[in-house]
Design a protein around this motif. Structure first.
Motif, PDB file in Angstrom:
ATOM      1  N   TYR A 173      -2.600  -3.008  -7.108  1.00  0.00           N
ATOM      2  CA  TYR A 173      -3.303  -3.404  -5.839  1.00  0.00           C
ATOM      3  C   TYR A 173      -3.436  -1.860  -5.428  1.00  0.00           C
ATOM      4  CZ  TYR A 173      -1.064  -8.086  -6.321  1.00  0.00           C
ATOM      5  OH  TYR A 173      -1.037  -8.734  -6.470  1.00  0.00           O
ATOM      6  N   GLN A 174      -4.182  -1.096  -6.371  1.00  0.00           N
ATOM      7  CA  GLN A 174      -4.198   0.637  -5.854  1.00  0.00           C
ATOM      8  C   GLN A 174      -4.887   0.761  -4.023  1.00  0.00           C
ATOM      9  OE1 GLN A 174      -6.396   1.772  -9.224  1.00  0.00           O
ATOM     10  NE2 GLN A 174      -4.723   2.313 -10.310  1.00  0.00           N
ATOM     11  N   THR A 175      -5.731   0.453  -4.234  1.00  0.00           N
ATOM     12  CA  THR A 175      -6.652   0.061  -2.951  1.00  0.00           C
ATOM     13  C   THR A 175      -5.523   0.219  -1.641  1.00  0.00           C
ATOM     14  OG1 THR A 175      -7.265  -2.154  -2.952  1.00  0.00           O
ATOM     15  CG2 THR A 175      -8.507  -0.312  -3.570  1.00  0.00           C
TER      16      THR A 175
ATOM     17  N   ALA B   5       2.408   6.348  -3.998  1.00  0.00           N
ATOM     18  CA  ALA B   5       1.931   6.840  -5.392  1.00  0.00           C
ATOM     19  C   ALA B   5       2.407   5.968  -6.607  1.00  0.00           C
ATOM     20  CB  ALA B   5       2.637   8.732  -5.740  1.00  0.00           C
ATOM     21  N   LEU B   6       3.965   5.457  -6.411  1.00  0.00           N
ATOM     22  CA  LEU B   6       4.515   5.142  -7.540  1.00  0.00           C
ATOM     23  C   LEU B   6       3.526   3.513  -7.458  1.00  0.00           C
ATOM     24  CD1 LEU B   6       7.820   5.384  -7.712  1.00  0.00           C
ATOM     25  CD2 LEU B   6       6.566   6.310  -9.052  1.00  0.00           C
ATOM     26  N   GLY B   7       3.552   3.243  -6.089  1.00  0.00           N
ATOM     27  CA  GLY B   7       2.380   2.057  -5.740  1.00  0.00           C
ATOM     28  C   GLY B   7       1.159   1.687  -6.679  1.00  0.00           C
ATOM     29  N   TRP B   8       0.878   2.539  -6.349  1.00  0.00           N
ATOM     30  CA  TRP B   8      -1.052   2.815  -6.392  1.00  0.00           C
ATOM     31  C   TRP B   8      -1.180   3.070  -7.686  1.00  0.00           C
ATOM     32  CZ3 TRP B   8      -3.518   7.150  -9.197  1.00  0.00           C
ATOM     33  CH2 TRP B   8      -4.686   6.997  -9.261  1.00  0.00           C
ATOM     34  N   ALA B   9      -0.049   4.093  -9.100  1.00  0.00           N
ATOM     35  CA  ALA B   9       0.233   4.468 -10.496  1.00  0.00           C
ATOM     36  C   ALA B   9       0.282   3.149 -11.178  1.00  0.00           C
ATOM     37  CB  ALA B   9       1.013   4.996 -10.660  1.00  0.00           C
ATOM     38  N   PHE B  10       1.176   1.736 -10.661  1.00  0.00           N
ATOM     39  CA  PHE B  10       1.601   1.049 -11.311  1.00  0.00           C
ATOM     40  C   PHE B  10       1.519  -0.407 -11.197  1.00  0.00           C
ATOM     41  CE2 PHE B  10       4.657   4.367 -12.286  1.00  0.00           C
ATOM     42  CZ  PHE B  10       4.430   4.834 -13.193  1.00  0.00           C
TER      43      PHE B  10
END
Length: 123
Positions: free
Chosen positions: A31-33, A23-28
């Motif tokens: 590389y959301q996918t 979730a943190l990686g997706w948000a910040f």
């Protein structure tokens, strides 16, 4: 079987940390996918591990009662993996396919690492 439930509970805790990381990686990150694919794969992988735990309980009961031994549910786990890949394939705008496949294997890698740490620590 108590140890198997303890392993599954530990896996569940590790999954929550992994999902928080995704979730943190997706948000910040851009590389959301990739992070969404990892989360999707990890959820389906954890479901596969839950199926395995449930089937192992049934297998153990059947052996103890002397009944005929049933399958360990490989078809359900295989179908679950196909479903995760199908979701990632149908929604490539939201989920990265390769990271989804990698995410499917995360619970088993965590299990392997946990067992290695256990044997190094207590042997």
């Amino acid at each position: 079987m108590l140890e198997l439930h303890q392993i599954f509970a530990k896996q569940k805790r590790m999954l929550f940390f992994l999902l928080a990381f995704c979730a943190l990686g997706w948000a910040f990150t851009p590389y959301q996918t990739v992070f969404a694919g990892l989360a999707l794969g990890a959820l389906f992988g954890h479901y596969n591990f839950w199926i395995l735990v449930r089937r192992m309980e049934r297998f153990d009961r059947s052996i103890n009662e002397g009944k005929k031994v049933a399958s360990l549910g490989s078809a359900f786990r295989f179908a679950s993996g196909i479903a995760a890949v199908a979701v990632a394939t149908m929604l490539p705008k939201y989920f990265h396919l390769i990271s989804t496949v990698i995410g499917l294997m995360i619970p088993y890698v965590l299990l392997l690492v946990d067992r290695i740490v256990f044997h190094v620590k207590y042997q």
